[in-house]
Design an enzyme around this catalytic site. Structure first.
Site, PDB file in Angstrom:
ATOM      1  N   ARG A  15      52.535 -21.820  52.861  1.00 53.15           N
ATOM      2  CA  ARG A  15      53.445 -22.423  51.886  1.00 53.15           C
ATOM      3  C   ARG A  15      54.622 -21.531  51.514  1.00 53.15           C
ATOM      4  O   ARG A  15      55.561 -21.987  50.858  1.00 53.15           O
ATOM      5  CB  ARG A  15      52.658 -22.844  50.636  1.00 53.15           C
ATOM      6  CG  ARG A  15      51.890 -24.130  50.868  1.00 53.15           C
ATOM      7  CD  ARG A  15      51.476 -24.731  49.557  1.00 53.15           C
ATOM      8  NE  ARG A  15      50.296 -24.078  49.011  1.00 53.15           N
ATOM      9  CZ  ARG A  15      50.041 -23.986  47.707  1.00 53.15           C
ATOM     10  NH1 ARG A  15      50.898 -24.439  46.829  1.00 53.15           N
ATOM     11  NH2 ARG A  15      48.930 -23.420  47.293  1.00 53.15           N
ATOM     12  N   GLY A 104      44.699  -9.748  48.428  1.00 52.05           N
ATOM     13  CA  GLY A 104      46.011  -9.103  48.546  1.00 52.05           C
ATOM     14  C   GLY A 104      47.147  -9.894  47.921  1.00 52.05           C
ATOM     15  O   GLY A 104      48.232  -9.356  47.698  1.00 52.05           O
ATOM     16  N   ARG A 315      72.039   5.638  43.795  1.00 50.65           N
ATOM     17  CA  ARG A 315      71.166   5.378  44.950  1.00 50.65           C
ATOM     18  C   ARG A 315      70.165   6.520  45.134  1.00 50.65           C
ATOM     19  O   ARG A 315      70.256   7.552  44.479  1.00 50.65           O
ATOM     20  CB  ARG A 315      72.037   5.160  46.182  1.00 50.65           C
ATOM     21  CG  ARG A 315      72.859   3.857  46.095  1.00 50.65           C
ATOM     22  CD  ARG A 315      73.861   3.748  47.224  1.00 50.65           C
ATOM     23  NE  ARG A 315      73.232   3.910  48.510  1.00 50.65           N
ATOM     24  CZ  ARG A 315      73.848   4.361  49.603  1.00 50.65           C
ATOM     25  NH1 ARG A 315      75.130   4.709  49.543  1.00 50.65           N
ATOM     26  NH2 ARG A 315      73.205   4.471  50.731  1.00 50.65           N
ATOM     27  N   TYR A 348      82.952   8.122  44.897  1.00 48.07           N
ATOM     28  CA  TYR A 348      81.737   8.142  45.703  1.00 48.07           C
ATOM     29  C   TYR A 348      81.293   9.588  45.878  1.00 48.07           C
ATOM     30  O   TYR A 348      82.043  10.421  46.402  1.00 48.07           O
ATOM     31  CB  TYR A 348      81.966   7.510  47.088  1.00 48.07           C
ATOM     32  CG  TYR A 348      80.770   7.738  47.985  1.00 48.07           C
ATOM     33  CD1 TYR A 348      79.543   7.138  47.680  1.00 48.07           C
ATOM     34  CD2 TYR A 348      80.837   8.561  49.100  1.00 48.07           C
ATOM     35  CE1 TYR A 348      78.425   7.368  48.458  1.00 48.07           C
ATOM     36  CE2 TYR A 348      79.720   8.789  49.891  1.00 48.07           C
ATOM     37  CZ  TYR A 348      78.516   8.188  49.558  1.00 48.07           C
ATOM     38  OH  TYR A 348      77.406   8.413  50.323  1.00 48.07           O
TER      39      TYR A 348
HETATM   40  C1  UD1 Z   1      39.467 -18.979  47.201  1.00 47.52           C
HETATM   41  C2  UD1 Z   1      38.047 -19.227  46.691  1.00 47.52           C
HETATM   42  C3  UD1 Z   1      38.112 -20.102  45.445  1.00 47.52           C
HETATM   43  C4  UD1 Z   1      38.978 -19.442  44.394  1.00 47.52           C
HETATM   44  C5  UD1 Z   1      40.358 -19.105  44.954  1.00 47.52           C
HETATM   45  C6  UD1 Z   1      41.106 -18.256  43.970  1.00 47.52           C
HETATM   46  C7  UD1 Z   1      36.587 -19.231  48.666  1.00 47.52           C
HETATM   47  C8  UD1 Z   1      35.854 -20.061  49.613  1.00 47.52           C
HETATM   48  N1  UD1 Z   1      37.287 -19.886  47.727  1.00 47.52           N
HETATM   49  O1  UD1 Z   1      39.984 -20.230  47.581  1.00 47.52           O
HETATM   50  O2  UD1 Z   1      36.797 -20.311  44.922  1.00 47.52           O
HETATM   51  O3  UD1 Z   1      39.094 -20.284  43.250  1.00 47.52           O
HETATM   52  O4  UD1 Z   1      40.236 -18.361  46.171  1.00 47.52           O
HETATM   53  O5  UD1 Z   1      42.421 -18.054  44.415  1.00 47.52           O
HETATM   54  O6  UD1 Z   1      36.517 -18.019  48.722  1.00 47.52           O
HETATM   55  N2  UD1 Z   1      41.649 -14.855  53.509  1.00 47.52           N
HETATM   56  C9  UD1 Z   1      41.476 -14.050  54.597  1.00 47.52           C
HETATM   57  N3  UD1 Z   1      40.826 -14.549  55.689  1.00 47.52           N
HETATM   58  C10 UD1 Z   1      40.322 -15.806  55.723  1.00 47.52           C
HETATM   59  C11 UD1 Z   1      40.522 -16.626  54.593  1.00 47.52           C
HETATM   60  C12 UD1 Z   1      41.185 -16.129  53.492  1.00 47.52           C
HETATM   61  O7  UD1 Z   1      41.894 -12.892  54.606  1.00 47.52           O
HETATM   62  O8  UD1 Z   1      39.726 -16.171  56.733  1.00 47.52           O
HETATM   63  C13 UD1 Z   1      42.362 -14.307  52.347  1.00 47.52           C
HETATM   64  C14 UD1 Z   1      43.665 -15.029  52.080  1.00 47.52           C
HETATM   65  O9  UD1 Z   1      44.738 -14.378  52.734  1.00 47.52           O
HETATM   66  C15 UD1 Z   1      43.787 -14.950  50.566  1.00 47.52           C
HETATM   67  C16 UD1 Z   1      42.341 -14.916  50.096  1.00 47.52           C
HETATM   68  O10 UD1 Z   1      41.574 -14.528  51.197  1.00 47.52           O
HETATM   69  O11 UD1 Z   1      44.393 -13.746  50.142  1.00 47.52           O
HETATM   70  C17 UD1 Z   1      41.868 -16.278  49.573  1.00 47.52           C
HETATM   71  O12 UD1 Z   1      41.977 -17.219  50.602  1.00 47.52           O
HETATM   72  P1  UD1 Z   1      42.502 -18.681  50.320  1.00 47.52           P
HETATM   73  O13 UD1 Z   1      42.480 -19.441  51.580  1.00 47.52           O
HETATM   74  O14 UD1 Z   1      43.758 -18.638  49.555  1.00 47.52           O
HETATM   75  O15 UD1 Z   1      41.306 -19.212  49.392  1.00 47.52           O
HETATM   76  P2  UD1 Z   1      41.347 -20.441  48.444  1.00 47.52           P
HETATM   77  O16 UD1 Z   1      41.131 -21.669  49.238  1.00 47.52           O
HETATM   78  O17 UD1 Z   1      42.508 -20.360  47.565  1.00 47.52           O
END
Ligand code: UD1
Ligand code: CA
Length: 451
Positions: A15, A104, A315, A348
């Site tokens: 997004r 992150g 700077r 400068y």
């Molecule tokens: C996740 C939680 C949800 C919570 C939400 C909070 C799970 C299943 N769900 O959902 O309960 O309310 O976060 O924001 O954990 N990521 C990876 N590798 C992957 C998948 C995700 O590194 O394979 C990282 C993403 O980059 C991100 C974080 O994990 O930083 C969360 O992943 P995201 O897909 O955003 O989880 P949500 O569906 O938002």
């Protein structure tokens, strides 16, 4: 026993509509990932593992810029948060304490909150960080039984009763590392998203007779970034907090909402900051300084009582000693001004050192670059640089030296000497009027010729 940090940062962040991995987008001059690592660093982790995926090389670089010892593991395919955490297992071989999972893209978790989670771990096997957002939207929901956390249900998989729960999962979770990896092995992907959910470890732990609980924090801390709008909201939240903190610490901001700080700006008490000042990374200001309107500073140190701007650009590598002044439309880079030295107008100053009490006249330029290399300009104490002097570096001027206005200084000037390096002026009496007549006559003749 110390805790290991696992920071999930493999996602693409679709997004964001960006070529850059989401966690490298910046808030207050630092990548989101750096904010998460800086928050995690406060608990003095035994090891730090960053799970990278999209743009792994750049993510790795950014992680190591914050923590040289951070280990970066790559999750080639993003199969879910449990799968992401599992990638950290080899890097945590032999680690006997807890693992704490952070995201992150969630930059604002406070160290105090992480400390509360660590304390709650004394009584429960798994501790999850929950919060109550104004709009629970698509967050996972925490199903509590008293102070016990029974399970976490992802929005996609939740029924109406579960969707009505206000307490949401932040994603931050702590458990003994060995237990966490063991439970993850039992996590499947038979759910609405077809992903391996880290959140499933709570239900699995409960089924084994282990306990889980939730620690809660303010929704401002768990603010995650998924879009450019979220990024702008995160920036605004950071700035609002930084401004309030600065004022609490004794800094005057005449128009707080127009001043922008970096993640690491340090300003001493009784400094006054006028409207529309922007701080890039790496600025420290001692007390009692004044930064006037519309100035931009980065990588700069100002000592007590320094005065900058309006409209100054400082700077990286700029150092102003006590009482030094840099005025309007002056750019300074990699240069030091001694005590009470002044560069007040349209100049400068780059790759230079100006001694205490030296005064630089308007329009002066240190010609530091020959197209290939940078060279230094050295000016002693109490020197007087005439307006519009070109100081062609490398060049050294001694204490009390002076240059005539408009000089092009290519050779060193010894202490106390006056350097004049410009053509001698010649006045020709009556010549201006005569010239004017000649030019007018010429124009008239040309016009007649054209008729
Ligand atoms: C996740 C939680 C949800 C919570 C939400 C909070 C799970 C299943 N769900 O959902 O309960 O309310 O976060 O924001 O954990 N990521 C990876 N590798 C992957 C998948 C995700 O590194 O394979 C990282 C993403 O980059 C991100 C974080 O994990 O930083 C969360 O992943 P995201 O897909 O955003 O989880 P949500 O569906 O938002
Ligand atoms: Ca998310």
């Amino acid at each position: 026993m110390a805790t290991a940090l696992i920071v999930l940062a493999a996602g693409k962040g679709t997004r964001m509509k960006s070529d850059r991995p989401k966690v490298l987008h910046e808030v207050a001059g630092a990548p989101l990932l750096a904010h998460a690592l800086m928050a995690g660093r406060q608990i003095a982790p035994a090891r730090t593992v960053v799970v990278a995926g999209h743009g792994a090389e750049a993510v790795s670089h950014a992680a190591r810029a914050v923590d040289r010892n951070a280990r970066v593991v790559v999750q080639a395919e993003q199969l879910g948060t449990a799968h992401a955490v599992a990638q950290a297992a080899p890097a945590l071989e032999g680690h006997e304490g807890d693992a704490l999972v952070l995201y992150g893209d969630t930059p604002f978790i406070r160290p105090e909150t992480l400390a509360r989670m660590e304390r709650a771990r004394a009584e429960h096997d798994i501790v999850v960080l929950g919060f109550e957002p104004a709009d629970p939207g698509r967050y996972g929901r925490l199903v509590m039984e008293g102070d016990r956390l029974d399970r976490i249900v992802e929005f996609k998989d939740a029924g109406p009763d579960e969707r009505a729960i206000a307490l949401c999962n932040s994603g931050v979770v702590a458990a003994p590392a060995a237990l966490m990896f063991e439970l993850i092995e039992a996590v499947g992907n038979d759910n609405a998203a077809g992903e391996y959910y880290l959140t499933d470890i709570v239900g699995l732990a409960r089924a084994r007779g282990l306990t889980a609980t939730a620690v809660t924090c303010d929704a401002a801390e768990t603010l995650g970034v998924n879009s450019r709008t979220d990024l702008a909201a995160a920036e605004a939240a950071f700035q609002a907090r930084a401004r309030a903190q600065m004022m609490d610490d004794g800094v005057t901001l005449t128009a707080p909402e127009t001043v922008h700080f970096a993640f690491d700006t340090v300003i001493g008490p009784d400094t006054v900051i006028e409207p529309n000042v922007v701080f890039g990374p790496g600025v420290t200001v001692a007390g009692g300084a004044r930064i006037r309107a519309f100035s931009h500073l980065e990588g700069t140190h100002l000592a007590r009582g320094a005065v900058v701007g309006p409209y100054a650009r400082l700077r990286p590598g700029t150092e102003l000693a006590a009482g030094a002044r840099v005025g309007n439309f002056v750019e300074v880079k990699n240069a030091g001004l001694g005590e009470a030295a002044k560069v007040n107008h349209l100049s400068y100053i780059g790759d230079a050192q100006l001694g205490a009490g030296t005064n630089v006249g308007a329009g002066t330029i240190t010609c530091n670059y020959d197209g290939v290399s940078k060279h230094r300009t050295q000016v002693g104490r109490n020197a007087f640089i005439g307006s519009s002097t070109m100081l062609v570096a490398p060049v050294t001027l001694g204490d009390d030296a002076m240059t005539g206005s408009g000089s092009v200084i290519t050779e060193d000037v010894e202490a106390g000497a006056l350097a004049l390096a410009r053509a001698r002026q010649v006045n020709k009496p009556g010549m201006a009027r005569k010239l004017l007549e000649i030019l007018k006559a010429r124009k008239k003749k040309a016009a007649e010729g054209a008729d």
